[in-house]
Design an enzyme around this catalytic site. Sequence first.
Site, PDB file in Angstrom:
ATOM      1  N   ASP A  29       0.986  -1.456   0.159  1.00 44.80           N
ATOM      2  CA  ASP A  29       0.264  -0.290  -0.028  1.00 44.80           C
ATOM      3  C   ASP A  29       0.812   1.334  -0.312  1.00 44.80           C
ATOM      4  OD1 ASP A  29      -3.263   0.670   0.781  1.00 44.80           O
ATOM      5  OD2 ASP A  29      -2.161   2.088   0.887  1.00 44.80           O
ATOM      6  N   HIS A  96     -12.128  -1.187  -6.545  1.00 43.47           N
ATOM      7  CA  HIS A  96     -11.738  -2.497  -7.284  1.00 43.47           C
ATOM      8  C   HIS A  96     -10.981  -3.403  -6.041  1.00 43.47           C
ATOM      9  CE1 HIS A  96      -9.072  -4.724 -10.444  1.00 43.47           C
ATOM     10  NE2 HIS A  96      -8.796  -5.360  -9.270  1.00 43.47           N
ATOM     11  N   HIS A  98     -10.081  -5.263  -3.080  1.00 46.99           N
ATOM     12  CA  HIS A  98      -9.251  -5.649  -2.997  1.00 46.99           C
ATOM     13  C   HIS A  98      -9.342  -6.183  -1.370  1.00 46.99           C
ATOM     14  CE1 HIS A  98     -10.281  -1.500  -2.292  1.00 46.99           C
ATOM     15  NE2 HIS A  98      -9.223  -1.365  -0.949  1.00 46.99           N
TER      16      HIS A  98
HETATM   17  P1  AMP Z   1      -9.997   1.699   0.321  1.00 44.46           P
HETATM   18  O1  AMP Z   1      -9.670   2.470   0.871  1.00 44.46           O
HETATM   19  O2  AMP Z   1     -10.353   0.628   0.964  1.00 44.46           O
HETATM   20  O3  AMP Z   1     -10.484   1.480  -1.123  1.00 44.46           O
HETATM   21  O4  AMP Z   1      -8.163   0.758  -0.238  1.00 44.46           O
HETATM   22  C1  AMP Z   1      -7.476   1.373  -0.899  1.00 44.46           C
HETATM   23  C2  AMP Z   1      -6.395   2.091  -0.432  1.00 44.46           C
HETATM   24  O5  AMP Z   1      -5.196   1.642  -1.850  1.00 44.46           O
HETATM   25  C3  AMP Z   1      -5.630   2.691   0.894  1.00 44.46           C
HETATM   26  O6  AMP Z   1      -4.846   2.172   1.016  1.00 44.46           O
HETATM   27  C4  AMP Z   1      -4.337   3.448  -0.475  1.00 44.46           C
HETATM   28  O7  AMP Z   1      -3.131   3.660   0.305  1.00 44.46           O
HETATM   29  C5  AMP Z   1      -4.213   2.773  -1.735  1.00 44.46           C
HETATM   30  N1  AMP Z   1      -3.578   2.686  -2.446  1.00 44.46           N
HETATM   31  C6  AMP Z   1      -4.325   4.333  -3.429  1.00 44.46           C
HETATM   32  N2  AMP Z   1      -3.529   3.884  -5.092  1.00 44.46           N
HETATM   33  C7  AMP Z   1      -2.617   3.313  -4.715  1.00 44.46           C
HETATM   34  C8  AMP Z   1      -1.434   3.170  -4.982  1.00 44.46           C
HETATM   35  N3  AMP Z   1      -0.897   3.716  -6.816  1.00 44.46           N
HETATM   36  N4  AMP Z   1      -0.704   2.338  -4.647  1.00 44.46           N
HETATM   37  C9  AMP Z   1      -0.772   1.748  -3.821  1.00 44.46           C
HETATM   38  N5  AMP Z   1      -1.580   1.404  -3.066  1.00 44.46           N
HETATM   39  C10 AMP Z   1      -2.410   1.941  -3.265  1.00 44.46           C
HETATM   40 ZN    ZN Z   2     -10.344  -1.857 -11.837  1.00 45.93          ZN
END
Ligand code: AMP
Ligand code: ZN
Length: 112
Positions: A29, A96, A98
Amino acid sequence: MDCIFCKIANNEVLSEKVYEDEKFLAFNDLDPQAPVHVLIIPKEHVKSADEITDKNSDIVGKMFIIAAKIAKEKGLDNGYRIVNNCGEDGGQTVKHLHFHLLGGRKMNWPAG
Ligand code: AMP
Ligand code: ZN
């Protein structure tokens, strides 16, 4: 489709990969909330946990297996947390599917 995790899965956007196979990817992350904070995604675009059905539920089973494998590799022998934020109230910011794999410190409960 303008999805940051699809772009990461397609190598259009760089990430620090920790696991990859034909259908799944795990990467660090960008804004870690714990010493270990890894995101596990299917390469296929699934919007959220709310879109899991009898037909595609094997995706989440595999995501749990990958999480456990990474936890083992990262030495999280004392436990870890797997989080899925779903939808607006769940705090989902990237649409998306995760899992967050968090570890390396004691977690608080209930989560805020
Ligand atoms: P959520 O809030 O559960 O949708 O989590 C999204 C997560 O994606 C957050 O913890 C962000 O820090 C992480 N995130 C967003 N963009 C990126 C990226 N380009 N690379 C790695 N992590 C990311
Ligand atoms: Zn996607």
